[in-house]
Structure formats: structure tokens, C-alpha cells
Design an enzyme around this catalytic site. Structure first.
Site, mmCIF file in Angstrom:
data_model
loop_
_atom_site.group_PDB
_atom_site.id
_atom_site.type_symbol
_atom_site.label_atom_id
_atom_site.label_comp_id
_atom_site.label_asym_id
_atom_site.label_seq_id
_atom_site.Cartn_x
_atom_site.Cartn_y
_atom_site.Cartn_z
ATOM 1 N N SER A 68 0.829 -1.193 0.000
ATOM 2 C CA SER A 68 0.000 0.000 0.000
ATOM 3 C C SER A 68 0.874 1.257 0.000
ATOM 4 O O SER A 68 1.751 1.407 -0.853
ATOM 5 C CB SER A 68 -0.960 -0.056 1.195
ATOM 6 N N ASP A 83 -9.078 -3.634 -5.451
ATOM 7 C CA ASP A 83 -9.013 -4.531 -4.288
ATOM 8 C C ASP A 83 -9.758 -3.949 -3.096
ATOM 9 O O ASP A 83 -9.648 -4.443 -1.983
ATOM 10 C CB ASP A 83 -7.561 -4.839 -3.923
ATOM 11 N N HIS A 90 -7.334 -5.881 -0.423
ATOM 12 C CA HIS A 90 -6.187 -5.074 -0.023
ATOM 13 C C HIS A 90 -5.493 -5.599 1.230
ATOM 14 O O HIS A 90 -4.300 -5.335 1.437
ATOM 15 C CB HIS A 90 -6.646 -3.629 0.218
#
Length: 296
Positions: free
Chosen positions: A83, A241, A263
């Protein structure tokens, strides 16, 4: 111990927004670090500010990379960022390419997050909703600081506004103008695999619309969150996601962008309760093999 994952340079895992090394006994990289170490890899999970700009986090990462190099005697490291950790790693590599052998983006918002854009439009910082959201995030960050058991350094600064802006499409576009290494020149394409001696890789997942019950784990609460967040996506509707779009994640050599992983599943959360057919640990193991084969 097997040495099949013993890369030339240490693997440094960089968490995303609200990331950590370990909260009490609960690790961010659930099951991933033990799997890599069983294969002989030298792995270091690092802590950076849970809420701050990618640049501030990147400077913190450089400090830790320097420490890891001193401790191990390694000339460089392999950075793997999840991320916002991907942006953090990209910053570090752009600033000190001589310290970084490779950057791998795992569900990184390399062109911004439509979820961050939605929050910027509907919950701006000066609004009531925005102040409530900021207070909530500040409380979570404070609680994490109390529970964090994998970090023993100085207190890390928190800047919620900078963190949010660093993830919007506009914020990442500004970041990309300064640090374009590894970015595709066309939407949905692949970027250069090597820049300034640093290799660039990426992979990500999607929620697979139309298959909402297939392969899901009913105890995976983060999946429900991601499906809710996915409703904020327009440009990549049905191709995300839950927090990052499929094509927004592209950086360097794209290993895959449609794994059946949301995610959080992509780092084997929560507690490895991912859906049937989802194998996030395998992706990390295979990547260590890939880095080793490349002499990294």
C-alpha cells in the site's frame, strides 16, 4: 534450513498507512516472515509513521535501511512495500538508489486511490465529517503506539492531512512528477524494469465482481470492508481490491494485477483467513526466488 530464498541482499518489508510491525503478538505480515526465513532469507519488517506523507515515511525508511546495512554488512537492500509502503519505498530508492537493489510494490497506489479521492470530496478536513474521521484516525494511531511491540525507536510523528493527501490521485501525481522511477508511460502498461540500477516490480489483486461468494472466507471481516470501499471507485469500478485500483498499482515489471486478493488479503490478513484459492504467502516466496535468480 533451506537456502532457496537466500537473496543476495536483505528483504525489507515496509507497511502501509496505519501499518505496524507487531501489535502485541499480532504481526502485520502474518505468516510471511516465517515462510521467507525458513527458506534462508534475511527479512526485516520496519516501522515508519503510521500516518504521514510518503516523503516523511521515506526519510524514516532510509534511516532504518542504513541501520540494516550496517548490521548485516550488506551493500544494498530489497524493499517490498504494501500500500503506501510502496510509495515510501519508491521515495527511498529515488533518493538513494545506491542503497536499494529493488523496489516491489504490493497493492501500491502508484497513481493514487479513488477511495482517498472520495474521502477528500465527501469528508474534507475542515468539515464535521472530516474532523470526526481525523479524530478516529488519531485515536487509532495512539492506540497502535501503545500496543506496538516490534518497534523500539523514537516516537514517530503523525500528520493525518499529509497522509491522506499523499494517497489522493492529485497527491500521488505530484509525487510521481518528482519520483517517476518505474512508472508506466501508458495507463495499464508496465514500467521500466530497471532505473538507476534499481529493479522495479509490482503485484496486486481484485475483488472479482460477480463472484462475491466464490472462494470467500466468511470469517474474513476485512473483505466486507473492502467491498464497501470498492463502491467509491469510478474509473476502476469492478477492477480494484477495495482500496487500490488494478491499473493504479502498476510499477515496473507487473507480476500480476488480478490475484483473488483484497487489499488486506494480499499481506495474509486477517490471521490468514483469506478466501479459497488465495495464496498470498506463495507470492512472497516466489518473489524471493525471483530476486535470488536475478542476483539480488
Amino acid at each position: 534450513m533451506s537456502q532457496e530464498l537466500a537473496t543476495r541482499y536483505p528483504l525489507v518489508l515496509v507497511p502501509g498507512m496505519l501499518g505496524f510491525v507487531r501489535l502485541l503478538l499480532y504481526p502485520y505480515w502474518y505468516g510471511i516472515i516465517p515462510a521467507l526465513r525458513r527458506g534462508g532469507a534475511r527479512v526485516y519488517a520496519v516501522q515508519v509513521s503510521p500516518l504521514n506523507s510518503s516523503e516523511v515515511r521515506g526519510e524514516q525508511l532510509l534511516t532504518q535501511v542504513q541501520r540494516i546495512m550496517a548490521e548485516t554488512g550488506a551493500a544494498r537492500v530489497n524493499l517490498i512495500g504494501h500500500s503506501q509502503g510502496a510509495l515510501t519505498a519508491r521515495y527511498a530508492a529515488a533518493k538513494r538508489p545506491d542503497w536499494v537493489a529493488s523496489v516491489t510494490s504490493v497493492a501500491g497506489p502508484n497513481h493514487g486511490s479513488e477511495l482517498a479521492d472520495y474521502l477528500a470530496r465527501h469528508s474534507p478536513a475542515h468539515s464535521f465529517k472530516g474532523r470526526i474521521l481525523s479524530a478516529l484516525l488519531r485515536g487509532i494511531a495512539a492506540l497502535m503506539t501503545l500496543l506496538e511491540t516490534g518497534y523500539r525507536g523514537p516516537k514517530l510523528p503523525v500528520d493525518i492531512h499529509a497522509s491522506h493527501q499523499s494517497l489522493t490521485t492529485a497527491g500521488v501525481a505530484l509525487f510521481n512528477r518528482q519520483y517517476p522511477q518505474g512508472l508506466p508511460t501508458t495507463w495499464g502498461g508496465q514500467g521500466p524494469g530497471q532505473v538507476d540500477g534499481v529493479r522495479y516490480y509490482s503485484w496486486s489483486g481484485t475483488l472479482q465482481p460477480g463472484k462475491t461468494n466464490r472462494g470467500r472466507n466468511l470469517f474474513d471481516g476485512t473483505s466486507r470492508s473492502c467491498r464497501l470501499f470498492a463502491r467509491t471507485f469510478v474509473r476502476e469500478a469492478g477492477q480494484c481490491d477495495g482500496m487500490v485500483g488494478r491499473y493504479s498499482s502498476h510499477l515496473g515489471q507487473v507480476i500480476g494485477d488480478d490475484y483473488p486478493l483484497d487489499h488486506f488479503d494480499i499481506v495474509n490478513q486477517s490471521l490468514g483467513l483469506v478466501g479459497k484459492g488465495a495464496e498470498p504467502i506463495r507470492l512472497f516466496v516466489e518473489h524471493a526466488q525471483r530476486l535470488k535468480a536475478a542476483g539480488l
